[in-house]
Design a protein around this motif. Structure first.
Motif, PDB file in Angstrom:
ATOM      1  N   LEU A  88      27.543   0.640  78.751  1.00  0.00           N
ATOM      2  CA  LEU A  88      26.984   0.389  79.766  1.00  0.00           C
ATOM      3  C   LEU A  88      25.927   0.541  79.988  1.00  0.00           C
ATOM      4  N   GLN A  89      25.458   1.405  80.195  1.00  0.00           N
ATOM      5  CA  GLN A  89      23.685   1.608  80.182  1.00  0.00           C
ATOM      6  C   GLN A  89      23.322   0.165  79.877  1.00  0.00           C
ATOM      7  N   GLY A  90      23.592  -0.068  78.919  1.00  0.00           N
ATOM      8  CA  GLY A  90      23.464  -1.937  77.741  1.00  0.00           C
ATOM      9  C   GLY A  90      23.114  -2.833  79.386  1.00  0.00           C
ATOM     10  N   GLU A  91      24.779  -2.445  80.433  1.00  0.00           N
ATOM     11  CA  GLU A  91      24.636  -3.833  80.696  1.00  0.00           C
ATOM     12  C   GLU A  91      23.964  -3.997  81.751  1.00  0.00           C
ATOM     13  N   LYS A  92      23.734  -5.356  82.559  1.00  0.00           N
ATOM     14  CA  LYS A  92      22.731  -5.653  83.362  1.00  0.00           C
ATOM     15  C   LYS A  92      23.072  -5.054  84.392  1.00  0.00           C
ATOM     16  N   GLY A  93      22.332  -3.781  84.933  1.00  0.00           N
ATOM     17  CA  GLY A  93      22.999  -3.645  86.307  1.00  0.00           C
ATOM     18  C   GLY A  93      23.573  -2.094  86.276  1.00  0.00           C
ATOM     19  N   GLY A  94      24.082  -1.374  85.295  1.00  0.00           N
ATOM     20  CA  GLY A  94      25.146  -0.847  83.887  1.00  0.00           C
ATOM     21  C   GLY A  94      24.367   0.150  85.054  1.00  0.00           C
ATOM     22  N   PRO A  95      25.791   1.265  84.669  1.00  0.00           N
ATOM     23  CA  PRO A  95      25.437   3.215  85.389  1.00  0.00           C
ATOM     24  C   PRO A  95      24.671   3.324  84.529  1.00  0.00           C
ATOM     25  N   ARG A  96      23.346   3.910  85.154  1.00  0.00           N
ATOM     26  CA  ARG A  96      22.749   5.111  84.142  1.00  0.00           C
ATOM     27  C   ARG A  96      22.253   6.286  84.550  1.00  0.00           C
ATOM     28  N   LEU A  97      22.653   6.786  84.087  1.00  0.00           N
ATOM     29  CA  LEU A  97      21.556   8.360  84.425  1.00  0.00           C
ATOM     30  C   LEU A  97      20.209   8.516  85.168  1.00  0.00           C
ATOM     31  N   ARG A  98      19.936   9.201  86.280  1.00  0.00           N
ATOM     32  CA  ARG A  98      18.219   9.073  86.998  1.00  0.00           C
ATOM     33  C   ARG A  98      18.005   9.896  86.431  1.00  0.00           C
ATOM     34  N   SER A  99      16.478  10.363  86.518  1.00  0.00           N
ATOM     35  CA  SER A  99      16.173  12.140  86.467  1.00  0.00           C
ATOM     36  C   SER A  99      14.816  12.176  87.836  1.00  0.00           C
ATOM     37  N   ILE A 100      14.519  13.060  88.095  1.00  0.00           N
ATOM     38  CA  ILE A 100      13.258  13.017  88.557  1.00  0.00           C
ATOM     39  C   ILE A 100      12.636  14.410  88.329  1.00  0.00           C
ATOM     40  N   THR A 101      11.062  14.052  88.574  1.00  0.00           N
ATOM     41  CA  THR A 101      10.562  15.370  88.044  1.00  0.00           C
ATOM     42  C   THR A 101       9.669  16.590  89.463  1.00  0.00           C
ATOM     43  N   ALA A 102       9.428  18.013  88.634  1.00  0.00           N
ATOM     44  CA  ALA A 102       8.903  18.869  89.735  1.00  0.00           C
ATOM     45  C   ALA A 102       7.993  17.832  90.466  1.00  0.00           C
ATOM     46  N   LYS A 103       6.682  17.283  89.440  1.00  0.00           N
ATOM     47  CA  LYS A 103       5.308  17.210  89.313  1.00  0.00           C
ATOM     48  C   LYS A 103       5.356  16.523  91.064  1.00  0.00           C
ATOM     49  N   MET A 141      33.344  16.663  69.069  1.00  0.00           N
ATOM     50  CA  MET A 141      32.157  15.831  68.928  1.00  0.00           C
ATOM     51  C   MET A 141      31.626  16.241  68.025  1.00  0.00           C
ATOM     52  N   LEU A 142      31.125  14.362  68.334  1.00  0.00           N
ATOM     53  CA  LEU A 142      30.204  13.590  67.848  1.00  0.00           C
ATOM     54  C   LEU A 142      29.072  13.392  67.859  1.00  0.00           C
ATOM     55  N   GLU A 143      27.696  14.166  67.435  1.00  0.00           N
ATOM     56  CA  GLU A 143      26.461  14.551  67.558  1.00  0.00           C
ATOM     57  C   GLU A 143      25.505  13.472  66.389  1.00  0.00           C
ATOM     58  N   CYS A 144      25.317  12.387  67.152  1.00  0.00           N
ATOM     59  CA  CYS A 144      24.760  10.821  66.905  1.00  0.00           C
ATOM     60  C   CYS A 144      24.446  10.307  67.611  1.00  0.00           C
ATOM     61  N   LYS A 145      23.412  10.089  67.081  1.00  0.00           N
ATOM     62  CA  LYS A 145      21.878   8.878  68.344  1.00  0.00           C
ATOM     63  C   LYS A 145      22.567   7.527  69.070  1.00  0.00           C
ATOM     64  N   MET A 146      23.968   6.939  68.220  1.00  0.00           N
ATOM     65  CA  MET A 146      24.072   6.009  68.887  1.00  0.00           C
ATOM     66  C   MET A 146      26.467   6.403  69.949  1.00  0.00           C
ATOM     67  N   LYS A 147      25.769   7.609  70.482  1.00  0.00           N
ATOM     68  CA  LYS A 147      26.732   7.827  71.110  1.00  0.00           C
ATOM     69  C   LYS A 147      27.987   6.772  71.123  1.00  0.00           C
ATOM     70  N   ASP A 148      28.414   7.001  72.375  1.00  0.00           N
ATOM     71  CA  ASP A 148      30.152   6.277  72.094  1.00  0.00           C
ATOM     72  C   ASP A 148      30.101   4.624  71.603  1.00  0.00           C
ATOM     73  N   LYS A 149      28.884   3.919  71.035  1.00  0.00           N
ATOM     74  CA  LYS A 149      29.072   3.366  70.202  1.00  0.00           C
ATOM     75  C   LYS A 149      28.904   3.727  68.780  1.00  0.00           C
ATOM     76  N   ALA A 150      29.314   4.851  68.530  1.00  0.00           N
ATOM     77  CA  ALA A 150      29.007   5.677  67.238  1.00  0.00           C
ATOM     78  C   ALA A 150      30.409   5.608  66.405  1.00  0.00           C
ATOM     79  N   LEU A 151      30.938   6.568  67.941  1.00  0.00           N
ATOM     80  CA  LEU A 151      32.727   6.998  67.723  1.00  0.00           C
ATOM     81  C   LEU A 151      33.390   5.636  67.667  1.00  0.00           C
ATOM     82  N   LEU A 152      33.430   4.398  68.207  1.00  0.00           N
ATOM     83  CA  LEU A 152      34.123   3.305  68.404  1.00  0.00           C
ATOM     84  C   LEU A 152      33.884   3.461  66.569  1.00  0.00           C
ATOM     85  N   ALA A 153      32.749   2.695  66.386  1.00  0.00           N
ATOM     86  CA  ALA A 153      32.665   2.222  64.655  1.00  0.00           C
ATOM     87  C   ALA A 153      33.183   3.696  63.846  1.00  0.00           C
ATOM     88  N   LEU A 154      33.204   4.299  64.480  1.00  0.00           N
ATOM     89  CA  LEU A 154      33.942   5.823  63.379  1.00  0.00           C
ATOM     90  C   LEU A 154      34.810   5.584  63.258  1.00  0.00           C
TER      91      LEU A 154
END
Length: 304
Positions: free
Chosen positions: A14-29, A283-296
């Motif tokens: 989803l994050q890789g889609e143009k305009g796709g949903p992604r997590l946001r953050s904001i800093t205390a600074k 729970m699969l703990e790997c860098k490619m997240k959902d893509k790794a799950l589908l590949a497995l």
């Protein structure tokens, strides 16, 4: 065998889609120069966006038949930071949490949390322990606002050894006993890859009467013995709950602590063949997240 797979925190598809949903953050600074009334709308906007992203991820998971997901601890930005102390995030986000709760019920997805490395119940520093308890309260409150049952918990490592593991274990047990019941009843303990191996964590899990999450990769880093007898001892700690395990592949050799991008399908197949009757969530703990799950799932038949 029914092994249901899940992944951690971020949906890369989803994050890789143009305009796709992604997590946001904001800093205390960024917020510190502002008055509290100026901080609130910014915090709300980021948190609301994150909850909408979580909705999108749960819907995507439903489409893919994925029934296990770990929510990011940063869903509500800076929730326990002093810079947001005057923000009533529960009230501001009540409607958004309710929307996610309804969707979670509809999909039947199992949602969990894993507080980070700075949440340490066995620290000799009382201030760090107090902050850790505050952080655990925040995590538990998220699960409560999502109206999730006991199958949704908080995975926690034991912490450091501090030069005296026996004393550190006693501190963990003592501080666990100081937790509010609503937090303690959500806690699951996990073996790590530095200090607290399978045997040590299982002993603590039995003492505090809480489930143990078995991490196979961590077991292999710290121990040479066969993992299956340990798993057979760990499963009863779950009582009537569906057991949860962690699985990852090492990046740089069998005993490397670092996680690979994907799961080694041959290794997972070998694991699965040794537990033909196991019904559990993995729970699969790997860098490619959902893509790794589908590949497995494509490489190893019979996985959910």
């Amino acid at each position: 065998m029914v092994l249901r797979l899940g992944y951690v925190g971020i949906n890369l598809t989803l994050q890789g889609e143009k305009g796709g949903p992604r997590l946001r953050s904001i800093t205390a600074k960024r917020l510190e120069p502002m008055a509290p009334r100026e901080r609130r709308p910014l915090l709300y906007q980021v948190a609301r966006s994150n909850l909408k992203t979580l909705e999108a991820v749960i819907r995507w998971n439903r489409e893919q038949g994925i029934r296990l997901f770990r929510i990011t601890s940063d869903l509500v930005p800076l929730a326990t930071h002093p810079v947001a102390a005057e923000w009533d995030w529960e009230a501001d986000l009540a409607a958004e949490f309710a929307d996610v709760a309804r969707l979670a019920r509809e999909t039947g997805i199992r949602l969990t949390l894993h507080p980070g490395q700075f949440v340490v119940l066995n620290a000799p520093d009382d201030e760090l322990v107090a902050r850790s308890m505050q952080d655990l309260s925040y995590h538990a409150r998220m699960l409560e606002l999502l109206d999730l049952g006991p199958e949704s918990g908080l995975v926690l490592h034991i912490g450091g050894g501090y030069g005296d593991k026996a004393a550190a274990a006693r501190r963990f047990v003592r501080n666990f006993g100081r937790l509010e019941r609503r937090i303690a009843d959500r806690l699951w303990v996990e073996n790590d890859d530095v200090t607290w191996d399978t045997a040590a964590v299982l002993a603590i899990a039995r003492e505090i009467r809480r489930p143990m999450v078995f991490d196979l990769h961590h077991h292999r880093v710290l121990r040479e013995d066969d993992w299956l007898p340990w798993l057979e001892q760990i499963l009863p700690t779950w009582g009537g709950l569906r057991p949860k395990l962690h699985f990852s592949s090492p990046r740089d050799g069998r005993r490397s602590r670092h996680h690979a991008d994907y799961i080694d399908p041959d290794d997972f197949q070998a694991f699965a063949e040794r537990v033909p009757d196991l019904e559990a969530d993995v729970m699969l703990e790997c860098k490619m997240k959902d893509k790794a799950l589908l590949a497995l799932r494509e490489a190893v038949p019979g996985l959910e």
